[in-house]
Structure formats: C-alpha cells, structure tokens
Design an enzyme around this catalytic site. Sequence first.
Site, PDB file in Angstrom:
ATOM      1  N   ARG A 181       1.003  -1.166  -0.016  1.00 38.83           N
ATOM      2  CA  ARG A 181      -0.016  -0.158  -0.074  1.00 38.83           C
ATOM      3  C   ARG A 181       0.836   1.265  -0.023  1.00 38.83           C
ATOM      4  O   ARG A 181       2.135   1.192   0.499  1.00 38.83           O
ATOM      5  CB  ARG A 181      -0.833  -0.114   1.424  1.00 38.83           C
ATOM      6  CG  ARG A 181      -1.941  -1.235   1.286  1.00 38.83           C
ATOM      7  CD  ARG A 181      -2.638  -1.042   2.609  1.00 38.83           C
ATOM      8  NE  ARG A 181      -3.567  -2.300   2.723  1.00 38.83           N
ATOM      9  CZ  ARG A 181      -3.508  -3.296   3.497  1.00 38.83           C
ATOM     10  NH1 ARG A 181      -2.245  -3.498   4.097  1.00 38.83           N
ATOM     11  NH2 ARG A 181      -4.423  -4.173   3.425  1.00 38.83           N
ATOM     12  N   LYS A 205      -2.271  -2.262   8.019  1.00 44.66           N
ATOM     13  CA  LYS A 205      -3.565  -1.865   8.723  1.00 44.66           C
ATOM     14  C   LYS A 205      -3.511  -2.201  10.240  1.00 44.66           C
ATOM     15  O   LYS A 205      -3.278  -3.446  10.213  1.00 44.66           O
ATOM     16  CB  LYS A 205      -4.820  -2.026   7.991  1.00 44.66           C
ATOM     17  CG  LYS A 205      -4.988  -1.194   6.690  1.00 44.66           C
ATOM     18  CD  LYS A 205      -6.373  -1.677   5.995  1.00 44.66           C
ATOM     19  CE  LYS A 205      -6.595  -0.793   4.690  1.00 44.66           C
ATOM     20  NZ  LYS A 205      -7.699  -0.866   4.052  1.00 44.66           N
ATOM     21  N   HIS A 274      -2.738   2.237  -6.095  1.00 45.11           N
ATOM     22  CA  HIS A 274      -3.284   0.930  -5.536  1.00 45.11           C
ATOM     23  C   HIS A 274      -3.416   0.249  -7.017  1.00 45.11           C
ATOM     24  O   HIS A 274      -3.635  -1.123  -6.580  1.00 45.11           O
ATOM     25  CB  HIS A 274      -4.713   1.393  -5.203  1.00 45.11           C
ATOM     26  CG  HIS A 274      -5.154   0.284  -4.009  1.00 45.11           C
ATOM     27  ND1 HIS A 274      -4.355   0.343  -2.797  1.00 45.11           N
ATOM     28  CD2 HIS A 274      -5.957  -0.562  -3.883  1.00 45.11           C
ATOM     29  CE1 HIS A 274      -5.052  -0.415  -1.950  1.00 45.11           C
ATOM     30  NE2 HIS A 274      -6.037  -0.962  -2.683  1.00 45.11           N
ATOM     31  N   ARG A 277      -0.813  -2.009  -6.835  1.00 48.46           N
ATOM     32  CA  ARG A 277      -1.149  -3.214  -5.965  1.00 48.46           C
ATOM     33  C   ARG A 277      -1.849  -4.290  -6.610  1.00 48.46           C
ATOM     34  O   ARG A 277      -1.732  -5.658  -6.621  1.00 48.46           O
ATOM     35  CB  ARG A 277      -1.617  -2.526  -4.707  1.00 48.46           C
ATOM     36  CG  ARG A 277      -2.073  -3.618  -3.575  1.00 48.46           C
ATOM     37  CD  ARG A 277      -2.488  -2.749  -2.189  1.00 48.46           C
ATOM     38  NE  ARG A 277      -3.171  -3.438  -1.562  1.00 48.46           N
ATOM     39  CZ  ARG A 277      -2.572  -4.134  -0.519  1.00 48.46           C
ATOM     40  NH1 ARG A 277      -1.572  -4.532  -0.472  1.00 48.46           N
ATOM     41  NH2 ARG A 277      -3.367  -4.783   0.479  1.00 48.46           N
ATOM     42  N   HIS A 300      -4.333  -8.710   3.460  1.00 45.05           N
ATOM     43  CA  HIS A 300      -5.982  -9.201   3.654  1.00 45.05           C
ATOM     44  C   HIS A 300      -6.371  -9.755   4.782  1.00 45.05           C
ATOM     45  O   HIS A 300      -5.534 -10.964   5.057  1.00 45.05           O
ATOM     46  CB  HIS A 300      -6.543  -9.459   2.443  1.00 45.05           C
ATOM     47  CG  HIS A 300      -6.392  -8.479   1.017  1.00 45.05           C
ATOM     48  ND1 HIS A 300      -6.827  -8.929  -0.198  1.00 45.05           N
ATOM     49  CD2 HIS A 300      -6.346  -7.128   1.197  1.00 45.05           C
ATOM     50  CE1 HIS A 300      -6.601  -8.019  -1.019  1.00 45.05           C
ATOM     51  NE2 HIS A 300      -6.412  -7.014  -0.345  1.00 45.05           N
ATOM     52  N   TYR A 309      -9.869 -10.905  -7.160  1.00 43.67           N
ATOM     53  CA  TYR A 309      -8.681 -11.116  -8.262  1.00 43.67           C
ATOM     54  C   TYR A 309      -9.204 -12.000  -9.184  1.00 43.67           C
ATOM     55  O   TYR A 309      -8.425 -12.333 -10.367  1.00 43.67           O
ATOM     56  CB  TYR A 309      -7.613 -10.968  -7.662  1.00 43.67           C
ATOM     57  CG  TYR A 309      -7.001  -9.778  -6.952  1.00 43.67           C
ATOM     58  CD1 TYR A 309      -6.604  -8.586  -7.831  1.00 43.67           C
ATOM     59  CD2 TYR A 309      -6.984  -9.595  -5.707  1.00 43.67           C
ATOM     60  CE1 TYR A 309      -6.396  -7.517  -7.337  1.00 43.67           C
ATOM     61  CE2 TYR A 309      -6.570  -8.419  -4.953  1.00 43.67           C
ATOM     62  CZ  TYR A 309      -6.323  -7.405  -5.804  1.00 43.67           C
ATOM     63  OH  TYR A 309      -5.995  -6.247  -5.174  1.00 43.67           O
TER      64      TYR A 309
END
Length: 332
Positions: A181, A205, A274, A277, A300, A309
């Site tokens: 990120r 995160k 992004h 990414r 994730h 994806y």
Amino acid sequence: MKEARNGGAKRIGNIKKDELEGLIGEYISFLKIERGLSLNTISSYYLDLVKFYGYVMEEKVDFKTPSPFFFQDFLSYLEKQNLSGKTRARFYSSIKGFYKFLFRHRMIGEFPFKDIGYPFVVRKLPDFLTKDEIGRILSVDFTKRYAEKKGSVKKERSAVADFMNVRNKTILELLYSSGLRISELATIKPDNFNFDMNFIRVYGKGQKERMVPFGTPFKDLLKTYLPLRQKYERGDKNYLFITERGFSLTRQGLWKIIKKAAALANIGKNITPHMLRHTFATHLLEGGADLRSIQQMLGHSSISTTEIYTHTDITHIKEQHLKFHPRNIRRK
C-alpha cells in the site's frame, strides 16, 4: 456534537443525550490506543459515528436497545442522500464495530447486530496494468526531466538527477514486486529488509506485521540506491525513500512519482498507487499463485477480499481455455 443544554442534559427515554457522545469518545480512544489504527481510518470511523449520533438524536431512539428496523431505516436514510452502496456498507461496519465495543465492555446488555443483514455492495473490479504497460513504466528514464529542472550547476544537476532517477525506479519496482500500500511504502525503513531471505517486514493496517518477498530486480536497484541515499539524508534517516533535500517522501510525493512515470511511459490510464497493487496481485494469479499466498502478501484479513482478483482478467481465462481444453485443440 454538543448542543446547548437548558436545565440539564436532555433525555431520550432513560438515556442522557450526552451519554452516546461520551461512549463514542471512548471508542475512538480505543481504536487509537489499543487497536493502533491510522489517523485516516480513525477519522473515517469518527465521522460515520457523528452522523449516526445526529440520526439518533433526531429520531429520539434509545440507542442501547435499538430494534433491527432502526438500523435498516438508518441505512435507507443514507441511501436517500445518494450515498453509494460501498459508503453505506462502511457506515454499517463503523456502527457494528462501535456496538461490538459496547457489548464487550458490558456497556449494553445485548449485541443488536445478530439478525441484521449486511447491505449489498456491488464490487467494482479493480483496474490493473498489462505486462507490457508495467514493463514500460519500469523502464522509464527520469534523468533528463530532472536534469532540466533541478540545480544551477551542470555537475550538481547531473548528480541530483541520477539520485532521483534511481530512487524513482526503486519505488516503482518495489510497488510492483511486493504489492505494498502507498501508506506502507511511505513508512518503509532500511532495517525492514532481510537481504539474505529477500523479505520485507511490513506493518499494515492496525500495525499488523507481515513478511513480504521481493524480487531480484528490486534488490539490485536497492543496492544502487542506498549509497546514493546516504549523500542526501538529513534528519529523516529512518525512512527509505527521501527527497533530494533529505526529507522523507510523503504519500502525495510518491503519488506524483507514479503519475509522472505513467506520463513518461505514454500510458493513458488513470494510474494510482493502488493500481500497481492490483497489478501485482493479478499477475501473480495469472502466473499460477494460489489465493491464500496472495492474501498473505497483500495483508488482507479476509480471503473474500482477495477473491475479487479471480474475476479481473476474463481475456486471460478465455485464452487458457482455448489453449488447453481438449475440445478446442485443433487436430493435425
């Protein structure tokens, strides 16, 4: 959120008007101190809960014992404001997290989300770059552009241009090599790298740590960049990517570099950090990587986030079907 009080706090049923405000404050402190969430994430939660607070006050509902219909009405209220399904879903998550906090800390007697359905969100397929496009971006030469703009002495111009060219190439290669990120990229430090194992320690995160591999092209560029970096570092010695003045590159600065690379490569797409990414994940999947591995590399928390994806490159899937299905193989 506070309003003028006349003769004490206004009550909604048996609930003081300012009680909800205080609990929201406690929850925000919890997210900041115990969860360690970023300021941007905390700000989003806070703004969502401010809107929720206003709605509770307007509807005069006892927020400690809301009915399922109340939340559905609140989501309908958001819909009437022309907010997208994704935004309404975010509100749902913000409020659910707040109530989970209240329940776990015994501030309410029952968790009210057990029978409340998640608002439907149509997922937009992520945009990504083709292998040809990413190849053109990674091959961009920034030297001439910077040499024309920076410095007053030709020799100095050349040195700064070389530094920025290598730095920018290293940034782009890392983004494509590891799928970071932009916020993670901005805070990467030299001591995050394990050069023996070709892994980076990344804090994503909620400050969740993960180990992400990187490729040989990035490693080779990094070995060139680090000695150049030492000549320009000033106070921000901790951060890997710095400006020619020695300060750490911000997310906005990194974004501009990516935009500049796309322009120099003559790519018409609206490229974002992004998107690189997404490109990283899509190309891994096309090459045969399994979803669980991609999930771990991207950081994730849920495999359902990574599953998007599997729908990104229909053309590739059709080509694979045409090439390998026995009914499609031409007989000689």
